[in-house]
Design an enzyme around this catalytic site. Structure first.
Site, short mmCIF file in Angstrom:
data_model
loop_
_atom_site.label_atom_id
_atom_site.label_comp_id
_atom_site.label_asym_id
_atom_site.label_seq_id
_atom_site.Cartn_x
_atom_site.Cartn_y
_atom_site.Cartn_z
N SER A 188 0.86 -1.18 0.00
CA SER A 188 0.00 0.00 0.00
C SER A 188 0.91 1.24 0.00
O SER A 188 1.90 1.29 0.74
CB SER A 188 -0.87 -0.02 1.26
N GLY A 201 2.69 3.07 -4.98
CA GLY A 201 2.48 3.81 -6.24
C GLY A 201 1.78 3.00 -7.32
O GLY A 201 1.82 3.38 -8.50
N THR A 250 -1.08 5.04 -9.00
CA THR A 250 -0.48 6.17 -9.74
C THR A 250 0.10 5.67 -11.05
O THR A 250 -0.12 6.27 -12.11
CB THR A 250 0.60 6.85 -8.88
N ARG A 262 -8.17 -12.56 0.73
CA ARG A 262 -7.21 -12.00 -0.23
C ARG A 262 -6.98 -13.00 -1.36
O ARG A 262 -6.87 -12.61 -2.53
CB ARG A 262 -5.89 -11.67 0.47
N ASN A 275 -9.94 -12.79 -3.58
CA ASN A 275 -9.87 -11.49 -4.27
C ASN A 275 -8.98 -11.60 -5.52
O ASN A 275 -9.38 -11.23 -6.62
CB ASN A 275 -9.29 -10.46 -3.28
N SER A 289 -1.94 -7.76 -3.90
CA SER A 289 -1.70 -9.19 -4.24
C SER A 289 -0.46 -9.71 -3.51
O SER A 289 0.57 -9.96 -4.14
CB SER A 289 -1.60 -9.39 -5.75
N1 LIG Z 1 -5.47 -4.75 6.17
C1 LIG Z 1 -5.20 -4.14 5.01
N2 LIG Z 1 -4.07 -4.45 4.32
C2 LIG Z 1 -3.82 -3.84 3.15
N3 LIG Z 1 -4.63 -2.90 2.57
C3 LIG Z 1 -5.77 -2.57 3.22
C4 LIG Z 1 -6.09 -3.17 4.46
N4 LIG Z 1 -7.27 -2.64 4.88
C5 LIG Z 1 -7.67 -1.77 3.96
N5 LIG Z 1 -6.77 -1.72 2.94
C6 LIG Z 1 -7.01 -0.92 1.73
O1 LIG Z 1 -7.29 -1.88 0.71
C7 LIG Z 1 -6.46 -1.69 -0.42
C8 LIG Z 1 -5.86 -3.00 -0.91
O2 LIG Z 1 -6.82 -3.79 -1.53
P1 LIG Z 1 -6.35 -5.00 -2.45
O3 LIG Z 1 -7.60 -5.61 -2.98
O4 LIG Z 1 -5.36 -4.49 -3.44
O5 LIG Z 1 -5.63 -5.96 -1.41
S1 LIG Z 1 -5.19 -7.50 -1.60
O6 LIG Z 1 -4.58 -7.62 -2.92
O7 LIG Z 1 -6.38 -8.34 -1.47
O8 LIG Z 1 -4.23 -7.76 -0.50
C9 LIG Z 1 -5.36 -0.75 0.01
O9 LIG Z 1 -5.17 0.10 -1.12
P2 LIG Z 1 -3.73 0.54 -1.68
O10 LIG Z 1 -3.21 1.51 -0.67
O11 LIG Z 1 -4.07 1.21 -2.99
O12 LIG Z 1 -2.86 -0.65 -1.86
C10 LIG Z 1 -5.89 -0.05 1.23
O13 LIG Z 1 -6.49 1.19 0.87
N1 LIG Z 2 6.37 7.91 -8.82
C1 LIG Z 2 5.97 8.63 -7.78
N2 LIG Z 2 6.67 9.69 -7.36
C2 LIG Z 2 6.25 10.42 -6.30
N3 LIG Z 2 5.13 10.17 -5.59
C3 LIG Z 2 4.39 9.13 -5.96
C4 LIG Z 2 4.76 8.30 -7.07
N4 LIG Z 2 3.85 7.32 -7.20
C5 LIG Z 2 2.95 7.54 -6.24
N5 LIG Z 2 3.25 8.61 -5.49
C6 LIG Z 2 2.48 9.13 -4.35
O1 LIG Z 2 2.49 8.09 -3.37
C7 LIG Z 2 1.22 7.95 -2.77
C8 LIG Z 2 0.73 6.52 -2.93
O2 LIG Z 2 0.52 6.26 -4.30
P1 LIG Z 2 -0.64 5.29 -4.77
O3 LIG Z 2 -0.57 5.25 -6.24
O4 LIG Z 2 -1.93 5.68 -4.15
O5 LIG Z 2 -0.14 3.89 -4.15
P2 LIG Z 2 -0.88 2.50 -4.01
O6 LIG Z 2 -1.93 2.44 -5.08
O7 LIG Z 2 0.19 1.49 -4.20
O8 LIG Z 2 -1.45 2.50 -2.63
C9 LIG Z 2 0.32 8.99 -3.42
O9 LIG Z 2 0.25 10.12 -2.58
C10 LIG Z 2 1.02 9.32 -4.71
O10 LIG Z 2 0.78 10.66 -5.12
#
Ligand SMILES: Nc1ncnc2c1ncn2[C@@H]1O[C@H](COP(=O)(O)OS(=O)(=O)O)[C@@H](OP(=O)(O)O)[C@H]1O
Ligand SMILES: Nc1ncnc2c1ncn2[C@@H]1O[C@H](COP(=O)(O)OP(=O)(O)O)[C@@H](O)[C@H]1O
Length: 208
Positions: free
Chosen positions: A39, A42, A45, A84, A87, A111
């Site tokens: 999480s 990026g 993004t 997961r 999912n 994942s």
């Molecule tokens: N416990 C826990 N662990 C990780 N992430 C959490 C959790 N709870 C909520 N979130 C939010 O859920 C987003 C991840 O969902 P995914 O479907 O990609 O997760 S997974 O692949 O099933 O592990 C993840 O989004 P990203 O930050 O974009 O990765 C979080 O916003």
């Molecule tokens: N290449 C990058 N350079 C600088 N900041 C980034 C970059 N990629 C993502 N970010 C910043 O990092 C944070 C997390 O990015 P995000 O795409 O939401 O990650 P994820 O989907 O893996 O949770 C956001 O605030 C985004 O603006």
């Protein structure tokens, strides 16, 4: 007639238009770009930047974002290990359908388990599963913490958060690894261009 899982007495219905014809229409080849990472690494993004760059080049893509899919298709799933697993299995199946439709399907999910990502790869043929590893340190992801989730996880308010008290298994043989260089993260456009170069080299952006 077949039995698949709990589905009994089922038949496969052929479609009059095949993948080859759809790909020709789109002048591209269907594939799955699977973006995995912590999480905050990026993933979303990059998915957005990649989709935008592909669109600029006249290529049709579609983003399957883990967070977004949990608002609908996967809203019955939580974050315990078996959820997961399910999912990723479901999104792998959906991604396969999008690739079969001829699209460049961009799947963006944590994942966390290698076995599940490998199972998605196995569903696809012709090296059309492209695994992109966002190899960003936990330190960087936690410093970003755009949704404040790491803070909540550190405070014990979210249990089983990936990277904190739940595992993330890094890919061993991914097609593309994106990482920090000298403490700096490449820009989203630079990362998207790296993926596009790969797709170009492998012939996914054309169809002769
Ligand atoms: N416990 C826990 N662990 C990780 N992430 C959490 C959790 N709870 C909520 N979130 C939010 O859920 C987003 C991840 O969902 P995914 O479907 O990609 O997760 S997974 O692949 O099933 O592990 C993840 O989004 P990203 O930050 O974009 O990765 C979080 O916003
Ligand atoms: N290449 C990058 N350079 C600088 N900041 C980034 C970059 N990629 C993502 N970010 C910043 O990092 C944070 C997390 O990015 P995000 O795409 O939401 O990650 P994820 O989907 O893996 O949770 C956001 O605030 C985004 O603006």
């Amino acid at each position: 007639m077949s039995t698949v899982g709990n589905s009994t007495n089922i038949f496969w219905q052929e479609s009059p238009i095949g993948k080859t014809e759809r790909q020709k229409l789109l002048n591209q080849k269907g594939c799955v770009v699977w973006i995995t990472g912590l999480s905050g690494s990026g993933k979303s993004t990059l998915a957005c930047s990649l989709s935008r760059e592909l669109n600029n080049r006249g290529k049709l893509s579609y983003i399957l974002d883990g967070d977004n899919l949990r608002h609908g298709l996967n809203k019955d799933l939580g974050f315990k290990a078996e959820d997961r697993v399910e999912n990723i299995r479901r999104v792998g199946e959906v991604a396969k359908l999008f690739a079969d439709a001829g699209l460049i399907c961009i799947a963006s999910l944590i994942s966390p388990y290698r076995k599940d990502r490998d199972a998605c790869r196995e569903m696809m043929q012709d090296s059309s599963f492209i695994e992109v590893f966002m190899n960003m340190s936990l330190q960087l992801c936690e410093a970003r913490d755009p949704k404040g989730l790491y803070k909540l996880a550190r405070a014990g308010k979210i249990k089983g958060f990936t990277g904190i008290d739940d595992p993330y298994e890094s890919p061993l043989n991914c097609e593309i690894e994106l990482k920090e260089k000298e403490g700096e993260c490449p820009s989203p456009v630079a990362m998207a261009e790296e993926v596009i170069s790969y797709l170009e080299d492998k012939g996914f952006l054309q169809n002769e």
